[in-house]
Design a protein around this motif. Structure first.
Motif, PDB file in Angstrom:
ATOM      1  N   UNK A  41      64.367  45.587  53.243  1.00  0.00           N
ATOM      2  CA  UNK A  41      64.199  46.539  52.020  1.00  0.00           C
ATOM      3  C   UNK A  41      62.566  47.198  51.708  1.00  0.00           C
ATOM      4  N   UNK A  42      62.718  48.378  51.671  1.00  0.00           N
ATOM      5  CA  UNK A  42      61.363  49.083  51.183  1.00  0.00           C
ATOM      6  C   UNK A  42      61.476  49.125  49.801  1.00  0.00           C
ATOM      7  N   UNK A  43      60.564  48.835  49.026  1.00  0.00           N
ATOM      8  CA  UNK A  43      60.554  48.782  47.423  1.00  0.00           C
ATOM      9  C   UNK A  43      59.321  49.592  46.932  1.00  0.00           C
ATOM     10  N   UNK A  44      59.475  50.678  46.560  1.00  0.00           N
ATOM     11  CA  UNK A  44      58.546  51.471  46.159  1.00  0.00           C
ATOM     12  C   UNK A  44      58.770  51.945  44.704  1.00  0.00           C
ATOM     13  N   UNK A  45      57.817  51.276  43.784  1.00  0.00           N
ATOM     14  CA  UNK A  45      58.278  51.987  42.159  1.00  0.00           C
ATOM     15  C   UNK A  45      56.899  52.794  41.914  1.00  0.00           C
TER      16      UNK A  45
ATOM     17  N   UNK B  25      55.533  44.329  54.757  1.00  0.00           N
ATOM     18  CA  UNK B  25      54.542  45.210  54.257  1.00  0.00           C
ATOM     19  C   UNK B  25      53.947  44.921  52.794  1.00  0.00           C
ATOM     20  N   UNK B  26      52.511  45.234  52.330  1.00  0.00           N
ATOM     21  CA  UNK B  26      52.258  44.724  50.908  1.00  0.00           C
ATOM     22  C   UNK B  26      51.241  46.083  50.758  1.00  0.00           C
ATOM     23  N   UNK B  27      51.033  45.982  49.442  1.00  0.00           N
ATOM     24  CA  UNK B  27      49.910  46.927  48.880  1.00  0.00           C
ATOM     25  C   UNK B  27      48.633  46.191  48.845  1.00  0.00           C
TER      26      UNK B  27
ATOM     27  N   UNK C 284      54.008  49.870  46.664  1.00  0.00           N
ATOM     28  CA  UNK C 284      55.163  49.623  47.760  1.00  0.00           C
ATOM     29  C   UNK C 284      55.182  48.412  48.522  1.00  0.00           C
ATOM     30  N   UNK C 285      56.204  47.715  48.522  1.00  0.00           N
ATOM     31  CA  UNK C 285      56.224  46.546  49.583  1.00  0.00           C
ATOM     32  C   UNK C 285      57.225  46.658  50.606  1.00  0.00           C
ATOM     33  N   UNK C 286      57.322  45.824  51.695  1.00  0.00           N
ATOM     34  CA  UNK C 286      58.457  45.855  52.563  1.00  0.00           C
ATOM     35  C   UNK C 286      58.797  44.382  52.944  1.00  0.00           C
TER      36      UNK C 286
ATOM     37  N   UNK D  21      46.808  51.003  49.682  1.00  0.00           N
ATOM     38  CA  UNK D  21      47.181  51.353  50.945  1.00  0.00           C
ATOM     39  C   UNK D  21      48.571  50.351  51.155  1.00  0.00           C
ATOM     40  N   UNK D  22      49.439  50.855  51.657  1.00  0.00           N
ATOM     41  CA  UNK D  22      50.408  49.750  52.251  1.00  0.00           C
ATOM     42  C   UNK D  22      50.224  49.588  53.567  1.00  0.00           C
ATOM     43  N   UNK D  23      50.001  48.338  53.963  1.00  0.00           N
ATOM     44  CA  UNK D  23      49.923  47.908  55.221  1.00  0.00           C
ATOM     45  C   UNK D  23      51.125  47.235  55.563  1.00  0.00           C
ATOM     46  N   UNK D  24      51.645  47.958  56.664  1.00  0.00           N
ATOM     47  CA  UNK D  24      53.293  47.576  57.097  1.00  0.00           C
ATOM     48  C   UNK D  24      53.416  47.194  58.524  1.00  0.00           C
ATOM     49  N   UNK D  25      53.864  46.292  58.752  1.00  0.00           N
ATOM     50  CA  UNK D  25      54.090  45.975  60.165  1.00  0.00           C
ATOM     51  C   UNK D  25      55.545  46.071  60.655  1.00  0.00           C
ATOM     52  N   UNK D  26      56.059  46.572  61.446  1.00  0.00           N
ATOM     53  CA  UNK D  26      57.442  47.049  61.730  1.00  0.00           C
ATOM     54  C   UNK D  26      57.685  46.719  63.329  1.00  0.00           C
TER      55      UNK D  26
END
Lengths: 371, 377
Positions: free
Chosen positions: A237-241, A350-352, A249-251, A336-341
């Protein structure tokens, strides 16, 4: 809502830009599109959330922000709750803007606009009605002002990140086989709206693992497709309020009613890479270095990540990409969203994080949590 | 009929438009904003909910449509709808221009309200002699011809709106936060399949003579409003299901009957039911409004906008519904009637009440089944 002081700060910065660039003013149009950095300038400079069609505002060199409304009630509402200083009444937005321009004797010279947001119809009408006014695109100049983060923005994004975490927690605790993807994202949205999220950007994907490979589509909005999740699925899930106009945002990736040691290991590697990269989230450091660090950390461990390692978020959801080739410098307070896919499995976490002089501060909690 | 066949049929309509207007190509742009008239054109031909940035369709006579989107996430949904020529590029304009370069462009069809000014500059730069043809009205005329597929989608959307109303009636009690009520309503509709919701609410003490019940408004934070005993709750419940909007507008009483609201409610129902009789093909919005305006005055009220609008892929399909609007209703056009009738000329709004109707040869047929009685919760 931001404070009147914050409004004054932004208006002052915009007025200074107008004078420096030799403009007569800046004409901003707002709509509800979620997008990259051209689209958030209206919201940023007015604190006015557009929920239907388009809205207009004219910024002048003296710091005034003038809008167009259809009735007096609309005018009072804007002046009381946004950074807008006044409005004229006109059912035709462009007609109202021209009224203001003529009243200020602005009929020639340069007017700053954001052409990606402006409809072609309006450009054509402007060219016909005010042929001596040259419309110049100032998207990047406006974005440069927006890169300076105030304390109020920093706090809004911190709150947004907490809300994102609540959204994830609401989904995680309810996730079970037989639940539709639609239900899952609805739960996240419900939890976040109750905490003040004015809108949300949610993507999901789910599917089983077969012969070591994920059998699932790319992350998607459930309006485009949806399925019923089953025990044994892997869900991302990508969750961005959006809170107070600012995105966080977080993933997260989770196994539905089972455990996958391989995925757990990948999650741990992603976490380590992210922590390493977060040390580069220092004001003045190039964005590219953040991505380099993250990709290098996982490469060493045999994990190949998508080269897009996240986004700078602000009034727009995706203001700048976190990629190795991005040489733009980070500014203090940026979120910053740091995101590892992982490329092979498409599992992602990912986390903010917030940029500080000493490195990144994680905003959504201490870790990715349980798988 | 399934969506892939439905889209093929619609695309044939677009090809006819291109032929009739002598177009070399047409470019339709979609975004995630909510608006009138032209906003639904891209959705109509792709059934694609644009959830980020922009997407575009490039149509050429005799060829499959090219779709340009910015991410693989967007591409997946398009494939499921039968599209195979999909170009993924963060700068969408680039593949759009590449597609257009494949043939001479003499006349290019666009919906200029949705076409970005920056794209217009690029097209004018590349094809300075090309004529830009506004095909918004041509597409709108096509969209007004509702298929069985669309009718079924609208019917299911109306069910979601009804469900939303029941959810509000179940939850709204003294002490409940408006923010929680708003969120629960939206949640109920989303989990029932609404891809988007456009909810407006308010609470207060309704009075015929002064503004005690504020105008309905969208959710915004901070919101510390709490429902009190004796309040009236106004709400516009508008889910979007598979692209199509539908609407139920209601005001309810909390704890006790508000007599002023009861008076206004009776008149509102009468206005709506009488207007429904004339909702037949060929009636213009101007004529519909004039009828309702007349009704208001006959009953000692001052009519104000808004009175209602056409719904479909856009929330307000006919554009601004006012006394000048020449837009004509067709068979199966979906119209929401929510008259504003005030007791004093300087009041801007009154009770919020409305229902959605389908236009038929024998008059409007109500689409939603939400209870029309005045509820006391």
């Amino acid at each position: 809502m931001f404070s009147t002081q914050e409004g004054a700060r932004r208006r002052t910065a915009l007025a200074a830009l107008i004078r420096e660039q030799g403009l007569q003013g800046v004409y901003l149009i707002g709509n509800r599109t979620t997008s990259h950095r051209s689209f958030g300038s209206f919201r940023y400079f007015t604190d006015d959330a557009v929920f239907y069609f388009l809205e207009s505002v004219l910024a002048l060199p003296d710091g005034e922000l003038l809008s167009v409304v259809e009735h007096e009630m609309g005018r009072l509402g804007l002046v009381e709750t946004t950074f807008i200083t006044d409005a004229v009444i006109d059912a035709d937005q462009l007609g109202g803007i021209w009224k203001i321009l003529r009243a200020r004797n602005i009929t020639r010279g340069k007017l700053g606009v954001v052409k990606e947001v402006m409809p072609a119809t309006w450009l054509l009408r402007f060219e016909k009605e005010m042929p001596e006014l040259e419309l110049v695109d100032v998207s990047e100049e406006l974005y440069t002002l927006r890169r300076v983060r105030s304390q109020e923005e920093i706090e809004s994004q911190q709150q947004g990140a907490k809300i994102a975490r609540e959204g994830w927690d609401a989904v995680r605790s309810a996730l079970k086989g037989g639940m539709s993807e639609t239900e899952a994202v609805s739960l996240a949205e419900y939890a976040m709206q109750r905490l003040g999220a004015e809108e949300s950007f949610l993507l999901i994907t789910s599917g089983p693992v077969s012969q070591g490979k994920m059998q699932r589509p790319a992350l998607h909005n459930t309006a485009c497709m949806t399925r019923t999740m089953e025990k044994g699925d892997v869900v991302t899930l990508e969750i961005a309020p959006r809170y107070n106009g600012c995105w966080a945002r977080l993933t997260r990736t989770a196994c539905l009613e089972w455990e996958d040691p391989a995925l757990s290991e990948k999650k741990a590697m992603a976490e380590e890479a992210m922590l390493a990269a977060s040390r580069e989230l220092r004001a003045g450091a190039p964005i590219g270095r953040v991505a380099e660090t993250m990709l290098a950390a996982t490469r060493k461990r045999g994990l190949t990540l998508d080269p897009l390692c996240g986004w700078i978020m602000g009034t727009d959801l995706c203001e700048e990409p976190i990629t190795e080739t991005n040489s733009t410098l980070l500014t203090e307070g940026m979120t910053v969203l740091l995101r590892a896919e992982e490329r092979l499995s498409t599992a992602a976490w990912g986390d903010s994080w917030q940029v500080t002089p000493d490195g990144g501060v994680r905003l959504s909690g201490d870790s990715f949590g349980n798988l | 009929m399934d969506i892939v066949s439905e889209l093929r049929s619609r695309y044939c309509g677009l090809e006819r438009i291109m032929e009739e207007r002598g177009l070399s190509a047409a470019v339709l742009v979609g975004n995630s904003a909510v608006g009138p008239a032209a906003y639904g054109a891209y959705r109509y031909f792709t059934d694609q909910r644009v959830f980020y940035h922009l997407q575009a369709m490039v149509a050429r006579p005799g060829k499959q449509a090219d779709i340009c989107c910015e991410s693989v996430q967007a591409a997946e949904g398009l494939r499921q709808r039968g599209f195979s020529l999909i170009h993924v590029c963060p700068e969408i304009l680039r593949p759009v221009l590449q597609c257009l370069r494949e043939q001479p462009i003499r006349r290019l069809g666009i919906c200029p309200d949705m076409f970005p000014a920056s794209w217009l500059d690029a097209v004018r730069d590349q094809w300075p002699a090309a004529e830009l043809v506004d095909i918004t009205e041509d597409i709108f005329a096509l969209r007004c011809q509702r298929s069985e597929y669309e009718l079924e989608v609208m019917r299911r959307g109306a069910q979601i709106a009804d469900l939303g109303y029941e959810a509000v009636c179940d939850m709204a009690r003294p002490g409940v936060r408006m923010a929680d009520l708003h969120a629960y309503l939206d949640y109920t509709m989303r989990r029932a399949g609404a891809e988007e919701v456009f909810t407006l609410m308010s609470n207060g003490r309704f009075s015929l003579d002064h503004v005690g019940l504020p105008c309905i408004q969208p959710f915004s934070w901070p919101d510390d409003r709490v429902i009190r005993y004796g309040d009236c709750l106004g709400m516009e419940i508008t889910p979007r299901f598979q692209g199509y909007w539908t609407q139920v507008v209601r005001t309810v009483c909390v704890g006790e009957l508000n007599e002023d609201l009861a008076v206004a409610h009776r008149l509102q129902l009468e206005a709506i039911n009488e207007t429904a009789h004339i909702l037949k093909p060929g009636l213009s919005l101007r004529e519909m409004l004039a009828f309702m305006w007349d009704f208001s005055r006959k009953h000692g009220r001052f009519p104000k906008l808004p009175f209602g609008h056409i719904l479909g892929l856009d929330l307000d399909e006919g554009g601004r519904t006012d006394l000048e609007s020449p837009v004509k209703l067709r068979e199966n056009t979906e119209v929401v009637l929510h008259p504003t009738m005030v007791t004093k000329e300087d009041m801007a709004f009154s009770i919020f009440w409305g229902d959605t109707f389908l236009v038929t040869a024998v008059g409007g047929r109500k689409v939603n089944k939400a209870d029309t009685s005045l509820r006391v919760l």
